[in-house]
Scaffold this active site. Structure first.
Site, PDB file in Angstrom:
ATOM      1  N   CYS A  78       0.837  -1.200   0.000  1.00 22.63           N
ATOM      2  CA  CYS A  78       0.000   0.000   0.000  1.00 22.63           C
ATOM      3  C   CYS A  78       0.870   1.248   0.000  1.00 22.63           C
ATOM      4  O   CYS A  78       1.905   1.288   0.660  1.00 22.63           O
ATOM      5  CB  CYS A  78      -0.904   0.030   1.236  1.00 22.63           C
ATOM      6  SG  CYS A  78      -2.352  -1.008   1.091  1.00 22.63           S
ATOM      7  N   MET A 115      -8.279   0.613   1.145  1.00 29.02           N
ATOM      8  CA  MET A 115      -7.579  -0.140   2.192  1.00 29.02           C
ATOM      9  C   MET A 115      -7.613   0.613   3.517  1.00 29.02           C
ATOM     10  O   MET A 115      -7.760   0.009   4.584  1.00 29.02           O
ATOM     11  CB  MET A 115      -6.137  -0.446   1.775  1.00 29.02           C
ATOM     12  CG  MET A 115      -6.032  -1.342   0.545  1.00 29.02           C
ATOM     13  SD  MET A 115      -7.059  -2.830   0.594  1.00 29.02           S
ATOM     14  CE  MET A 115      -6.393  -3.665   2.008  1.00 29.02           C
ATOM     15  N   GLU A 116      -7.507   1.934   3.461  1.00 27.24           N
ATOM     16  CA  GLU A 116      -7.557   2.732   4.687  1.00 27.24           C
ATOM     17  C   GLU A 116      -8.920   2.604   5.359  1.00 27.24           C
ATOM     18  O   GLU A 116      -9.012   2.486   6.584  1.00 27.24           O
ATOM     19  CB  GLU A 116      -7.228   4.195   4.370  1.00 27.24           C
ATOM     20  CG  GLU A 116      -5.759   4.431   4.066  1.00 27.24           C
ATOM     21  CD  GLU A 116      -5.272   3.893   2.722  1.00 27.24           C
ATOM     22  OE1 GLU A 116      -4.042   3.820   2.532  1.00 27.24           O
ATOM     23  OE2 GLU A 116      -6.110   3.536   1.854  1.00 27.24           O
ATOM     24  N   ASP A 130     -11.954  -6.326  21.824  1.00 26.33           N
ATOM     25  CA  ASP A 130     -10.988  -6.282  22.928  1.00 26.33           C
ATOM     26  C   ASP A 130     -11.607  -5.718  24.200  1.00 26.33           C
ATOM     27  O   ASP A 130     -11.379  -6.233  25.294  1.00 26.33           O
ATOM     28  CB  ASP A 130      -9.770  -5.445  22.533  1.00 26.33           C
ATOM     29  CG  ASP A 130      -8.777  -5.324  23.667  1.00 26.33           C
ATOM     30  OD1 ASP A 130      -8.293  -6.364  24.154  1.00 26.33           O
ATOM     31  OD2 ASP A 130      -8.487  -4.181  24.083  1.00 26.33           O
TER      32      ASP A 130
END
Length: 160
Positions: A78, A115-116, A130
């Site tokens: 990227c 992609m970002e 999490d």
């Protein structure tokens, strides 16, 4: 039909970053959606900001934005981009006990921001995981997909 060469391989078959220097700068925008499926009790704790690790959605939003800015560090081929904007939004669905995530990335440049946006959505989802895993282990992250892309030579894409 003539076989097209792979854009990320050189003549010897080695991986390479595509040269985008000749491409025109255009406004690029990408939107990705994903969802995090929780139990009803975990969803209620998230909604009430009563989970042991604190305000899940605020932390997940910041994590997603930070992650988008690190995409080129995470995905080897990227291009590093000067992002103009990144946003991560949440829609809480009490009926389904899930969090719908929408991540948007924008830039002006020679290559896209898909992609970002994908990295932002996934890291936001993983941050929710999490922060909720202390009370639930079977959380599911599902349905991650590009829903909009605009800018560049290939034009606009809208998922059906």
């Amino acid at each position: 039909m003539e076989k097209q060469p792979f854009s990320h391989l050189d003549a010897q078959g080695a991986a390479r970053m595509v040269d985008v220097s000749a491409k025109a700068d255009t406004v690029r925008r990408a939107v990705v959606r994903t969802r995090v499926e929780l139990s009803a009790s975990t969803f209620a704790l998230l909604q009430d900001k009563a989970l042991p690790k604190g305000d899940v959605l605020t932390v997940a939003k910041i994590a997603g934005i930070m992650a988008a800015k690190k995409t080129a560090d995470l995905i080897p081929l990227c291009h590093p981009l000067a992002l103009a904007a990144v946003d991560v939004r949440f829609d809480l669905d009490p009926q389904a006990a899930c969090v719908h995530i929408e991540a948007e990335a924008c830039a002006v440049g020679p290559t896209g921001v898909e992609m970002e946006a994908l990295v932002a959505a996934q890291v936001a989802a993983m941050t929710i995981y999490d922060m909720c895993k202390a009370v639930q282990r079977d959380i599911r992250i599902t349905d991650c997909r590009l829903v909009h892309k605009s800018g560049g030579k290939s034009g606009t894409f809208e998922a059906s």
